[in-house]
Design a protein around this motif. Structure first.
Motif, mmCIF file in Angstrom:
data_model
loop_
_atom_site.group_PDB
_atom_site.id
_atom_site.type_symbol
_atom_site.label_atom_id
_atom_site.label_comp_id
_atom_site.label_asym_id
_atom_site.label_seq_id
_atom_site.Cartn_x
_atom_site.Cartn_y
_atom_site.Cartn_z
ATOM 1 N N SER A 25 0.833 -1.199 0.000
ATOM 2 C CA SER A 25 0.000 0.000 0.000
ATOM 3 C C SER A 25 0.874 1.259 0.000
ATOM 4 O O SER A 25 0.634 2.205 -0.756
ATOM 5 C CB SER A 25 -0.914 -0.057 1.223
ATOM 6 O OG SER A 25 -1.598 1.149 1.377
ATOM 7 N N HIS A 26 1.926 1.251 0.825
ATOM 8 C CA HIS A 26 2.887 2.354 0.894
ATOM 9 C C HIS A 26 3.532 2.596 -0.472
ATOM 10 O O HIS A 26 3.787 3.744 -0.864
ATOM 11 C CB HIS A 26 3.943 2.028 1.951
ATOM 12 C CG HIS A 26 5.135 2.943 1.942
ATOM 13 N ND1 HIS A 26 5.062 4.264 2.334
ATOM 14 C CD2 HIS A 26 6.428 2.728 1.586
ATOM 15 C CE1 HIS A 26 6.268 4.823 2.216
ATOM 16 N NE2 HIS A 26 7.107 3.916 1.764
ATOM 17 N N LYS A 28 2.133 2.043 -3.227
ATOM 18 C CA LYS A 28 1.028 2.281 -4.174
ATOM 19 C C LYS A 28 0.929 1.152 -5.191
ATOM 20 O O LYS A 28 0.661 1.369 -6.380
ATOM 21 C CB LYS A 28 1.200 3.637 -4.870
ATOM 22 C CG LYS A 28 1.208 4.817 -3.898
ATOM 23 C CD LYS A 28 1.623 6.104 -4.601
ATOM 24 C CE LYS A 28 1.841 7.243 -3.617
ATOM 25 N NZ LYS A 28 3.080 7.067 -2.799
ATOM 26 N N MET A 29 1.175 -0.069 -4.767
ATOM 27 C CA MET A 29 1.162 -1.216 -5.670
ATOM 28 C C MET A 29 0.338 -2.374 -5.122
ATOM 29 O O MET A 29 0.601 -3.529 -5.436
ATOM 30 C CB MET A 29 2.602 -1.670 -5.936
ATOM 31 C CG MET A 29 3.354 -0.677 -6.798
ATOM 32 S SD MET A 29 5.009 -1.270 -7.213
ATOM 33 C CE MET A 29 5.374 -0.198 -8.628
ATOM 34 N N LEU A 30 -0.657 -2.022 -4.326
ATOM 35 C CA LEU A 30 -1.501 -3.049 -3.721
ATOM 36 C C LEU A 30 -2.186 -3.891 -4.805
ATOM 37 O O LEU A 30 -2.423 -5.087 -4.614
ATOM 38 C CB LEU A 30 -2.544 -2.368 -2.818
ATOM 39 C CG LEU A 30 -3.124 -3.161 -1.655
ATOM 40 C CD1 LEU A 30 -2.047 -3.810 -0.800
ATOM 41 C CD2 LEU A 30 -3.983 -2.251 -0.771
ATOM 42 N N ASP A 31 -2.460 -3.259 -5.950
ATOM 43 C CA ASP A 31 -3.124 -3.988 -7.043
ATOM 44 C C ASP A 31 -2.230 -5.063 -7.662
ATOM 45 O O ASP A 31 -2.715 -5.959 -8.345
ATOM 46 C CB ASP A 31 -3.574 -3.003 -8.131
ATOM 47 C CG ASP A 31 -2.385 -2.256 -8.721
ATOM 48 O OD1 ASP A 31 -1.523 -1.802 -7.937
ATOM 49 O OD2 ASP A 31 -2.292 -2.136 -9.954
ATOM 50 N N ASN A 132 11.562 6.089 -4.108
ATOM 51 C CA ASN A 132 11.600 5.751 -2.684
ATOM 52 C C ASN A 132 12.944 6.178 -2.075
ATOM 53 O O ASN A 132 13.762 5.347 -1.667
ATOM 54 C CB ASN A 132 11.370 4.248 -2.527
ATOM 55 C CG ASN A 132 11.062 3.853 -1.082
ATOM 56 O OD1 ASN A 132 11.174 4.678 -0.174
ATOM 57 N ND2 ASN A 132 10.703 2.606 -0.884
ATOM 58 N N GLU B 151 8.095 1.308 -13.992
ATOM 59 C CA GLU B 151 7.730 1.532 -12.590
ATOM 60 C C GLU B 151 8.857 2.118 -11.751
ATOM 61 O O GLU B 151 8.621 2.566 -10.635
ATOM 62 C CB GLU B 151 7.253 0.206 -11.957
ATOM 63 C CG GLU B 151 6.023 -0.373 -12.665
ATOM 64 C CD GLU B 151 5.645 -1.762 -12.167
ATOM 65 O OE1 GLU B 151 6.395 -2.346 -11.361
ATOM 66 O OE2 GLU B 151 4.582 -2.276 -12.602
#
Lengths: 173, 173
Positions: A25-26, A28-31, A132, B151
């Motif tokens: 989630s952090h 932004k790749m939960l999908d 990151n 990405e």
């Protein structure tokens, strides 16, 4: 803050899953997290596990506001490099935001490095997203080399339809 | 040109080593190949091998000018991805220049993809150098995604002194 680092057991998986979801989630790749709880649990805690993990545990008096005492994890597995020999890949590495700054991440990483040395490896490899900066800085400060910047290595994936198509192109020998 | 793709055996290692040296030399990274012939042979052809390989073999009448019939190879091993599950990493992939353009690389790659599908993997991953346009184009034409470009994934290495230092930082728990 006092904390302990130990190898994870199946009983820790519920917490590990929570941390993995937080990390995805952090990022932004939960999908992209297409595996289920049951699948990852089976892969990690069956007879021939696909990965091992360390967890960071704080004492009860320091538990998170939601009541958690497992506040960080590092998941890794064996890889190989023809040029450099046996190696370890650090696939997932996370410390809950409210527990950062106490050396927990450093301790998790050191334990994985120690496992790598004990296995006779000369390489610990991981992938980090270019935006990151805190993570990139964290690893760089400890002497890591960004070989995408230094040498130009790109990560290439075949998955889904492209993998299916490739596999179906095999000639009947 | 007629050719066959088959799984390599220990008897093929002399040829595989020649191809690996050719590849490292082509990538101008021969100095990074720090393992010996004996080490890689042991890692690949012992009871619990660190990698498997396919070789491409041409008939005797098409042998190379130096007399070689093994003209390409693909080395791969199992990896894991918490998000996507079991996966295969293609670590080394090479076809001798004089044998390119006959579909040998495509056939080697397809065979590795087929192995990945048979193992139940949904991902085949590899690393390519950014200046190696022929390789990048070869993979892109087959539907691969460059997730460094798409990405922002960077490859980070701890090795030598930085790995040693990390491992020694472990706290005595």
């Amino acid at each position: 803050m006092n904390f302990a680092i130990r190898l994870a057991t199946k009983a820790d998986f519920k917490d590990i899953w929570r941390l993995l979801k937080d990390l995805a989630s952090h990022l932004k790749m939960l999908d992209q997290m297409t595996q289920t709880y049951e699948e990852v649990q089976r892969h990690g805690f069956s007879q021939n596990p696909c990965f091992e993990s360390f967890v960071a545990v704080v004492p009860d008096e320091h538990k998170s506001k939601e009541g958690f005492t497992i506040v960080g994890c590092a998941l890794y597995f064996d890889i190989y490099d023809v040029w450099k020999g046996q190696a370890v890949c650090l696939d997932q590495f996370y410390v809950m935001p409210e527990f950062r700054g106490f050396g927990i991440g450093k301790a998790l990483l050191s334990n994985v490095a120690k496992v790598a040395k004990e296995k006779g490896c000369s390489l610990l490899q991981l992938n980090v997203l270019d935006w990151n900066t805190p993570s990139l800085d964290f690893f760089a400060a400890r002497g890591a080399q960004d070989i995408t910047v230094k040498e130009g290595w790109h990560v290439i994936n075949f998955d889904g339809q492209s993998l299916e198509r490739l596999a179906n192109e095999t000639r009947q020998n």
